[in-house]
Structures are given as C-alpha cells and as structure tokens.
Design a protein around this motif. Structure first.
Motif, PDB file in Angstrom:
ATOM      1  N   PHE A   1     -19.284  25.246   1.244  1.00  0.00           N
ATOM      2  CA  PHE A   1     -19.834  24.253   2.163  1.00  0.00           C
ATOM      3  C   PHE A   1     -20.520  23.125   1.406  1.00  0.00           C
ATOM      4  O   PHE A   1     -20.317  21.940   1.696  1.00  0.00           O
ATOM      5  N   GLU A   2     -21.343  23.483   0.407  1.00  0.00           N
ATOM      6  CA  GLU A   2     -22.074  22.472  -0.357  1.00  0.00           C
ATOM      7  C   GLU A   2     -21.131  21.556  -1.124  1.00  0.00           C
ATOM      8  O   GLU A   2     -21.380  20.364  -1.266  1.00  0.00           O
TER       9      GLU A   2
ATOM     10  N   LYS B   1     -18.964  19.388   1.801  1.00  0.00           N
ATOM     11  CA  LYS B   1     -19.594  18.669   2.917  1.00  0.00           C
ATOM     12  C   LYS B   1     -19.538  17.146   2.765  1.00  0.00           C
ATOM     13  O   LYS B   1     -19.386  16.426   3.757  1.00  0.00           O
TER      14      LYS B   1
ATOM     15  N   TYR C   1     -19.087  17.276   6.652  1.00  0.00           N
ATOM     16  CA  TYR C   1     -19.764  18.385   7.331  1.00  0.00           C
ATOM     17  C   TYR C   1     -21.251  18.048   7.485  1.00  0.00           C
ATOM     18  O   TYR C   1     -21.888  17.585   6.545  1.00  0.00           O
ATOM     19  N   THR C   2     -21.792  18.297   8.654  1.00  0.00           N
ATOM     20  CA  THR C   2     -23.211  18.025   8.890  1.00  0.00           C
ATOM     21  C   THR C   2     -23.984  19.281   9.270  1.00  0.00           C
ATOM     22  O   THR C   2     -25.210  19.297   9.235  1.00  0.00           O
ATOM     23  N   ASN C   3     -23.260  20.327   9.622  1.00  0.00           N
ATOM     24  CA  ASN C   3     -23.896  21.560  10.078  1.00  0.00           C
ATOM     25  C   ASN C   3     -23.288  22.740   9.338  1.00  0.00           C
ATOM     26  O   ASN C   3     -22.079  22.793   9.134  1.00  0.00           O
ATOM     27  N   VAL C   4     -24.126  23.700   8.964  1.00  0.00           N
ATOM     28  CA  VAL C   4     -23.635  24.861   8.221  1.00  0.00           C
ATOM     29  C   VAL C   4     -22.623  25.680   9.037  1.00  0.00           C
ATOM     30  O   VAL C   4     -21.818  26.430   8.486  1.00  0.00           O
ATOM     31  N   MET C   5     -22.656  25.510  10.365  1.00  0.00           N
ATOM     32  CA  MET C   5     -21.694  26.218  11.215  1.00  0.00           C
ATOM     33  C   MET C   5     -20.277  25.688  11.013  1.00  0.00           C
ATOM     34  O   MET C   5     -19.307  26.309  11.435  1.00  0.00           O
ATOM     35  N   GLN C   6     -20.150  24.519  10.371  1.00  0.00           N
ATOM     36  CA  GLN C   6     -18.842  23.947  10.068  1.00  0.00           C
ATOM     37  C   GLN C   6     -18.273  24.489   8.760  1.00  0.00           C
ATOM     38  O   GLN C   6     -17.163  24.126   8.375  1.00  0.00           O
TER      39      GLN C   6
END
Length: 198
Positions: A32-33, A36, A41-46
C-alpha cells in the motif's frame, strides 16, 4: 522533510521487491505504501490484497483410473488441501465424454494454506522450471486475476521424483481485489512474482 528523487524511489522499490528475508504476506502489508502515490490510494481499505488462489488440473484425457487418483493425491500434497473432483456437466460426443465423467481437480486456497503455497510456487517451484524466462505480463485479466500455467507438476519439491509418464500440468489463478491490469501487475511484482518486463 526531504522528498525522494525518482532515482531514490526506484531503488527503494527494487529493495522492497527483492528482499529475500520478507515473506509474501509481509510484502503485501507494505505494498500500500509503495503503490499509493502511483495509483492515488487515499485509504488503507484500498490496499491491494490476494483474496484466494485456485489450483486446477484437467484429467479428462486420463484413461487409467489409478492415474486419476494419483493426480488427486499429488495436488493434495502440493497444495496442502484435498482437491475436489469435477465432472462433465453434459455429454459431448466429439470429446467422447459423458455427463458426470471426471474432467479435472480443483482446489481453492485461502489463509495460511494459500500463503504457504505461494511462497513455494514463487521461491522454489518456478525457478526449477526448465528454461524459465519469467511469467508473461499478458496473463493479467481485467478483474484482478493472474493465471499461471505449470507444464509439469514435478517442479514442486513434494513430487520432484515423479516418473515421466505420470507428469501432468496445473493451472494456478491468483485472485486479488485489484480491478485494473496495471495495478495488478505492479502489485504482483512487488510481492516478488517474476513477471517479464515488456
């Protein structure tokens, strides 16, 4: 705060991808990191995730009942889970098959069983493949799936001493929650899948 240059970012991504000490599951947590900024990506759920792995083998051409049973036993050893025998849904005269005839084995892996299988596939089995040049980038579909064709199941350590007459192929489909081809490809590359550069 100093911003990373594009060159530093490439080096960082490369170290992340090639670090042999990290498991695929650990790399997934960190993907994710890395992704993003590239994909907004703006939300960890993504965060991209592998949802399941489906392993299948066609046995419709097997005439020997013992070989059919052998295939099921080998798939169970390779995946760590008992496969389901799939039968023909209808009779097709051209293929000399009748409704209910065994056509193949299928097993769906999730959780730790899935991760154990993927670690073995990526780090042990694929490098043992004869004349291996990497996985094709074109095998990514538009629904978050990536399909891998294994010509010989004997590349897995559990079945490395298999007789040539008993060797069969496998199909492996990695299903993710990512819906775009480029994102799926980038995600799998970060996990360590040896995908060819186009």
């Amino acid at each position: 705060v100093k911003c990373k240059t594009s060159r530093q970012k490439i080096i960082s991504d490369t170290n992340f991808m090639t670090n042999p000490m990290k498991t695929l599951k650990e790399k997934q947590h960190q993907a994710f990191e890395v992704m993003k900024n590239d994909f907004g990506y703006t939300n960890v759920m993504q965060a991209p995730k592998i949802l399941k792995v489906v392993v299948a083998a066609g046995i419709g051409s097997f005439k020997d009942k013992k070989k059919v049973e052998l295939a099921g036993d080998r798939i169970a050893k390779i995946t760590g889970q008992k496969p389901v025998l799939r039968g023909a849904k209808k009779s097709i005269a051209g293929f000399k098959s009748r409704e209910g005839d065994p056509m193949g084995y299928q097993v769906t892996l999730r959780g730790n069983t899935m991760w154990n299988f993927l670690e073995k596939l990526v780090n042990i089995a694929l490098p043992r493949t004869k004349d291996f040049r990497g996985l094709p980038a074109t095998s990514v579909d538009g629904m978050g799936g990536y399909s891998i064709g294994v010509r010989e199941h004997s590349i897995f350590p559990e079945t490395s001493d298999e007789e040539l007459k008993d060797v069969f192929g496998l199909g492996v489909t990695v299903v993710t929650n990512v819906k775009k081809k480029e994102e799926t490809k980038k995600f799998l590359e970060l996990l360590g899948f040896p995908i060819k550069k186009v």
